[in-house]
Write an enzyme that holds these catalytic residues in place. Structure first.
Site, PDB file in Angstrom:
ATOM      1  CG  PHE A  61      50.032  39.374  14.347  1.00 11.82           C
ATOM      2  CD1 PHE A  61      50.191  40.456  13.531  1.00 11.82           C
ATOM      3  CD2 PHE A  61      50.065  39.271  15.645  1.00 11.82           C
ATOM      4  CE1 PHE A  61      50.469  41.746  14.184  1.00 11.82           C
ATOM      5  CE2 PHE A  61      50.623  40.504  16.367  1.00 11.82           C
ATOM      6  CZ  PHE A  61      50.838  41.635  15.569  1.00 11.82           C
ATOM      7  CB  CYS A 113      60.113  40.231  17.054  1.00 14.10           C
ATOM      8  SG  CYS A 113      61.354  39.629  15.935  1.00 14.10           S
TER       9      CYS A 113
HETATM   10  P1  NAD Z   1      51.126  34.630  19.738  1.00 14.55           P
HETATM   11  O1  NAD Z   1      52.213  34.027  20.734  1.00 14.55           O
HETATM   12  O2  NAD Z   1      49.775  35.063  20.303  1.00 14.55           O
HETATM   13  O3  NAD Z   1      50.904  33.615  18.543  1.00 14.55           O
HETATM   14  C1  NAD Z   1      51.713  32.803  17.989  1.00 14.55           C
HETATM   15  C2  NAD Z   1      51.422  31.477  17.331  1.00 14.55           C
HETATM   16  O4  NAD Z   1      51.107  30.759  18.589  1.00 14.55           O
HETATM   17  C3  NAD Z   1      50.235  31.502  16.581  1.00 14.55           C
HETATM   18  O5  NAD Z   1      50.277  30.640  15.576  1.00 14.55           O
HETATM   19  C4  NAD Z   1      48.838  31.134  17.555  1.00 14.55           C
HETATM   20  O6  NAD Z   1      47.919  30.563  16.969  1.00 14.55           O
HETATM   21  C5  NAD Z   1      49.801  30.275  18.576  1.00 14.55           C
HETATM   22  N1  NAD Z   1      49.376  30.320  19.945  1.00 14.55           N
HETATM   23  C6  NAD Z   1      48.899  31.486  20.480  1.00 14.55           C
HETATM   24  N2  NAD Z   1      48.395  30.964  21.868  1.00 14.55           N
HETATM   25  C7  NAD Z   1      48.727  29.768  21.930  1.00 14.55           C
HETATM   26  C8  NAD Z   1      48.687  28.875  22.973  1.00 14.55           C
HETATM   27  N3  NAD Z   1      48.209  29.311  24.228  1.00 14.55           N
HETATM   28  N4  NAD Z   1      49.017  27.644  22.875  1.00 14.55           N
HETATM   29  C9  NAD Z   1      49.597  27.096  21.772  1.00 14.55           C
HETATM   30  N5  NAD Z   1      49.711  28.092  20.600  1.00 14.55           N
HETATM   31  C10 NAD Z   1      49.176  29.298  20.898  1.00 14.55           C
HETATM   32  O7  NAD Z   1      52.064  35.809  18.972  1.00 14.55           O
HETATM   33  P2  NAD Z   1      51.633  36.900  17.935  1.00 14.55           P
HETATM   34  O8  NAD Z   1      50.628  37.824  18.653  1.00 14.55           O
HETATM   35  O9  NAD Z   1      50.818  36.129  16.760  1.00 14.55           O
HETATM   36  O10 NAD Z   1      52.816  37.325  17.599  1.00 14.55           O
HETATM   37  C11 NAD Z   1      53.458  38.711  18.111  1.00 14.55           C
HETATM   38  C12 NAD Z   1      54.381  38.268  19.004  1.00 14.55           C
HETATM   39  O11 NAD Z   1      55.466  37.366  18.400  1.00 14.55           O
HETATM   40  C13 NAD Z   1      55.172  39.214  19.670  1.00 14.55           C
HETATM   41  O12 NAD Z   1      55.474  39.059  21.058  1.00 14.55           O
HETATM   42  C14 NAD Z   1      56.633  39.246  18.979  1.00 14.55           C
HETATM   43  O13 NAD Z   1      57.762  39.802  19.497  1.00 14.55           O
HETATM   44  C15 NAD Z   1      56.861  37.765  18.722  1.00 14.55           C
HETATM   45  N6  NAD Z   1      57.642  37.732  17.541  1.00 14.55           N
HETATM   46  C16 NAD Z   1      58.938  37.393  17.807  1.00 14.55           C
HETATM   47  C17 NAD Z   1      59.898  37.011  16.708  1.00 14.55           C
HETATM   48  C18 NAD Z   1      61.237  36.700  17.148  1.00 14.55           C
HETATM   49  O14 NAD Z   1      61.962  36.355  16.078  1.00 14.55           O
HETATM   50  N7  NAD Z   1      61.540  36.477  18.282  1.00 14.55           N
HETATM   51  C19 NAD Z   1      59.571  37.395  15.540  1.00 14.55           C
HETATM   52  C20 NAD Z   1      58.224  37.803  15.083  1.00 14.55           C
HETATM   53  C21 NAD Z   1      57.348  37.976  16.199  1.00 14.55           C
END
Ligand code: NAD
Length: 491
Positions: free
Chosen positions: A151, A283
């Site tokens: 998100f 992140c």
């Molecule tokens: P999230 O893991 O909740 O969701 C990410 C994606 O995964 C979404 O599209 C969601 O629909 C999908 N998803 C969620 N749960 C799932 C499941 N159980 N099975 C399959 N798909 C699933 O993450 P978020 O809250 O949207 O984003 C924030 C997180 O992203 C933070 O931990 C942040 O550090 C990380 N992030 C990392 C980077 C990086 O480059 N390392 C960059 C941006 C964000």
């Protein structure tokens, strides 16, 4: 039901999902629903995978110089619609207008780099590896590939992947975060105008079940994921079980060392932006500041002033420097972690809980918060908070500070502020993280470098962006050939 329903884009056509499972898309500054997003079922994923595969069979034969032409058009369209897109990002995600515009710029940079694919995807060769035998390495696309995105950067993160995937000849499916699907829908309206053949780029909305359908569909060959570590690990494992390729970027807990010889005014300004910018939902946000020696007093005082003076509000209002966090659940979780930090022995130097923004009383706002003397072994020192909370720790020497930096499972970013070249050099060499900042607060690699998370922040080997992106989306083929002279027709 909200009138506005987010659509899927499959095989060059806009579709409303038939699914009855829907979620509200909420503006976190107002807590009002902006739209509804349907959670697409497996048959809609299959339709996209099949259309993608059919498109891929043609697209891979289009010369690479022609494949990049719609990317040039997409870049121009994004530039023309930057303001509109930035407003969409601010409304669905909460960040300020400047932050939204900034992320779109960084996304556009990836399109620019992918326009260099004619050179980037070149192979290599040797003549005469044995007498009369030549050997070539060529790169070929994989087929249908998918990205699953989080998100916090609704416009930028899809563009970490999409341009490289299609420039190298793949068909690409985006499954954006269900919490911020509006920027992707607008992006795909621009993609529709850019002139890609139907099926080359597709958009399928949904959440876990939609992702599982993508992971299990035999025609989808590779996954780029960005999100939290537990989901990154899950996707990496399930992709591997299915014999697929995956690059999965996870969460973070980024430490920053502040040496006593740092320029404290500059350091404080940069640190406040790193820790509290995007409401700490980056992140690459600084989440732990480790002061060394005398820096403890000078930095602590200044960062407290910067925290209390930061203007919090609705990201489209003038002068606002920080918006809300993404959801009520996220706000509650962050507040709980602040409470836990205090219980675990941290001091609450600045407490951003329980404050309201006039005119946006229902918004999910947490003001900048600073915890001091955070015990290194405490939960709050190790958990990703993903909110505007900076934890302070202290060390007497740079060696002790680096030990604290390296005593964590995540490895997304580590930074140092110093005017001492030897200290900077030691840090660069010894810190366990893939993105290092030296007098930099958000060490986000520009599009021509890989976004190099380590440890629990990344599962895979090839990262997002640039050469790594090209390699991830292609498979190498080695050709060894012999053409005996006696077979040649003599002219
Ligand atoms: P999230 O893991 O909740 O969701 C990410 C994606 O995964 C979404 O599209 C969601 O629909 C999908 N998803 C969620 N749960 C799932 C499941 N159980 N099975 C399959 N798909 C699933 O993450 P978020 O809250 O949207 O984003 C924030 C997180 O992203 C933070 O931990 C942040 O550090 C990380 N992030 C990392 C980077 C990086 O480059 N390392 C960059 C941006 C964000």
């Amino acid at each position: 039901m909200n009138e506005r329903q987010i659509r899927n884009y499959i095989n060059g056509q806009w579709h409303y999902s038939a699914s009855a499972s829907r979620l509200d898309v909420i503006n976190p500054a107002t807590a009002q629903a902006l739209a509804q997003v349907a959670l697409s079922p497996a048959d809609e994923v299959a339709a996209a995978a099949e259309a993608g595969h059919a498109a891929f069979l043609e697209w891979r034969r289009v010369p690479v110089g022609e494949r990049i032409q719609p990317l040039f058009r997409l870049k121009a369209l994004l530039e023309d619609h930057l303001d509109e897109l930035a407003r969409i990002v601010t409304n669905e995600c909460g960040k300020t207008y400047a932050e939204s515009a900034g992320e779109i710029r960084r996304g556009i940079e990836n399109i620019e780099v992918a326009c260099g694919t004619p050179i980037l995807m070149q192979g290599y060769n040797n003549e005469d590896i044995a007498r009369g035998i030549d050997e070539h390495m060529i790169r070929q696309p994989l087929g249908v590939v998918a990205a699953i995105t989080p998100f916090n950067f609704p416009a930028m993160i899809p563009l970490w992947f999409l341009p490289y995937a299609v420039a190298t000849g793949n068909a690409f499916i985006l499954k954006p975060s269900e919490r911020v699907p509006m920027a992707s829908e607008r992006l795909f309206e621009l993609i529709d105008q850019a002139g890609f053949p139907p099926g080359v780029l597709q958009l399928v909305n949904g959440s876990k079940d939609t992702v599982d359908a993508l992971l299990d569909h035999p025609l989808v060959r590779a996954y780029s994921f960005v999100g939290s570590t537990p989901v990154a690990r899950y996707i990496y494992r399930r992709a591997a079980e299915n014999g697929k390729r995956a690059q999965c970027q996870g969460g973070a807990k980024n430490p920053v060392v502040i040496m006593p010889d740092a320029d404290m005014d500059m350091t404080t300004r940069i640190m406040a932006d790193s820790a509290f910018g995007c409401a700490g939902q980056r992140c690459l946000a600084a989440s732990v500041a480790i002061t060394v020696g005398e820096a403890r007093h000078s930095f602590t005082e200044r960062i407290a002033d910067a925290a209390v003076s930061r203007k919090v509000g609705y990201g489209l209002d003038d002068g606002v420097e920080m918006g809300p966090v993404i959801s009520a659940a996220s706000k509650e979780r962050i507040e709980r972690l602040i409470e836990q930090g205090a219980r675990e022995g941290a001091g609450l130097l600045v407490d951003g809980r329980g404050k309201r923004v006039q005119g946006y009383e229902d918004g999910y706002f947490i003001f900048p918060t600073i915890l001091t003397d955070v015990p290194p072994q405490s939960e709050v020192a190790r958990t990703e908070i993903f909110g505007p909370v900076l934890s302070l720790m202290h060390a007497e020497t740079i060696d002790e500070a680096i030990r604290l930096v390296n005593d964590r499972a995540y490895g997304n970013m580590a930074c140092i502020f110093t005017s001492d070249g030897a200290a900077a050099r030691q840090f660069r060499n010894e810190a366990h993280a893939g993105n290092i900042g030296i007098n930099i607060g958000v060490a986000a690699p520009i599009a021509y470098f890989p976004f190099s998370g380590w440890g629990e922040s990344f599962f895979g080997d090839l990262h997002a962006q640039a050469r790594h992106g090209i390699e991830f989306y292609t498979q190498t083929k080695v050709v060894i050939e012999r053409w005996p002279r006696q077979w040649s027709r003599q002219f």
